[in-house]
Design an enzyme around this catalytic site. Sequence first.
Site, PDB file in Angstrom:
ATOM      1  N   LYS A  54      41.600  41.458  30.349  1.00  0.00           N
ATOM      2  CA  LYS A  54      42.237  42.739  30.761  1.00  0.00           C
ATOM      3  C   LYS A  54      43.835  42.637  30.534  1.00  0.00           C
ATOM      4  CE  LYS A  54      38.441  44.010  33.837  1.00  0.00           C
ATOM      5  NZ  LYS A  54      37.983  43.861  35.242  1.00  0.00           N
ATOM      6  N   GLN A  98      39.895  42.989  40.892  1.00  0.00           N
ATOM      7  CA  GLN A  98      38.572  42.535  40.411  1.00  0.00           C
ATOM      8  C   GLN A  98      37.509  42.379  41.506  1.00  0.00           C
ATOM      9  OE1 GLN A  98      37.952  42.290  37.111  1.00  0.00           O
ATOM     10  NE2 GLN A  98      35.812  41.535  37.279  1.00  0.00           N
ATOM     11  N   ASP A 121      40.924  52.054  38.206  1.00  0.00           N
ATOM     12  CA  ASP A 121      39.371  51.770  38.343  1.00  0.00           C
ATOM     13  C   ASP A 121      38.313  52.834  38.602  1.00  0.00           C
ATOM     14  OD1 ASP A 121      37.919  49.270  37.793  1.00  0.00           O
ATOM     15  OD2 ASP A 121      38.541  48.405  39.527  1.00  0.00           O
TER      16      ASP A 121
HETATM   17  N1  GUN Z   1      33.839  43.689  37.974  1.00  0.00           N
HETATM   18  C1  GUN Z   1      33.083  44.055  36.904  1.00  0.00           C
HETATM   19  N2  GUN Z   1      33.270  45.232  36.581  1.00  0.00           N
HETATM   20  C2  GUN Z   1      34.463  45.629  37.084  1.00  0.00           C
HETATM   21  C3  GUN Z   1      35.066  46.851  36.975  1.00  0.00           C
HETATM   22  O1  GUN Z   1      35.008  47.684  35.983  1.00  0.00           O
HETATM   23  N3  GUN Z   1      36.156  46.966  37.713  1.00  0.00           N
HETATM   24  C4  GUN Z   1      36.491  46.021  39.036  1.00  0.00           C
HETATM   25  N4  GUN Z   1      37.491  46.026  39.682  1.00  0.00           N
HETATM   26  N5  GUN Z   1      35.716  44.950  39.070  1.00  0.00           N
HETATM   27  C5  GUN Z   1      34.585  44.710  38.156  1.00  0.00           C
END
Ligand code: GUN
Length: 291
Positions: A54, A98, A121
């Site tokens: 990311k 995350q 998100d």
């Molecule tokens: N863990 C796996 N996919 C995601 C996501 O799209 N956002 C977040 N915050 N954590 C994740």
Amino acid sequence: MMNKLIDGSSISRYMQASLSQEIESFKQSTGVTPGLAVVLVGDDPASAVYVKSKGKASVKLGMHSSTVVLPQNASRSEVLNTVHRLNENTDVHGILVQLPLPSHLDANDVIDAIRPEKDVDGLHPANAGLLALGRPRFVPCTPAGILELLKSSDIKTSGKHVVVVGRSNLVGRPIATLLSSKGEPGDATVTLCHSRTKEIAEVTRSADILIVAIGQPKFIKADMVREGSTVIDVGIHRLPESEGSGLCGDVDFEAVSKIAAAITPVPGGVGPMTIAMLMHNTLLAAKLLHR
Ligand code: GUN
């Protein structure tokens, strides 16, 4: 066989190239560089890999990127203070914590602390509520990526039976809401299955489009899929050494790809789209804060 593969990597590259231009013109016209902050709590190796991707993608597209890494035993107040600090930081337009968090922390508690205008998100109750009402602001990145995959592959959803396997707030619930909403992609009849669904194979076999986010390796077998259907696999798992240590999804790709008309591979299907949509949401957050 190759013509049925839905190539998320190449669709994501295409989207990121166009986003990069949009980001450049936003910077030119506002003097503001969109910024993404990612919070990683603990040392889960898979999460560390995702967070790194990311950060790398944001920099590649010309955005600011920062990552805050907190230890596995970080306290609730340490995590909340980090979020509060990022809420106040004017260089940060998007905040992503995350998931999953270590088990002593309540994810809802942390998500609720994120300023909704920075919640790229789309998990904050204010954003999830807007989505449920058909007025989306930030669409969660994986469901948003699935919509783009369907659009780019010219797979129509109107009037189709979509079966979603998995009811998480990250994927299952929002994609079910989106595809049952008015408009294309959408206007589908959606069935949401989960671990308590009876005769699940019968339900999945009735799908024109099957979306699987159940978090169990190779859960969907060939006899659970209708011939000629579209299969979207959200799962990603590391296979044990005895099976070659590669990656697999929630779908038994080798068997199911012989039956489906179109299918996403793992890796290279949904995963890269999630990143592209996060970049899209971060630019959107910067636009909302600087309009
Ligand atoms: N863990 C796996 N996919 C995601 C996501 O799209 N956002 C977040 N915050 N954590 C994740």
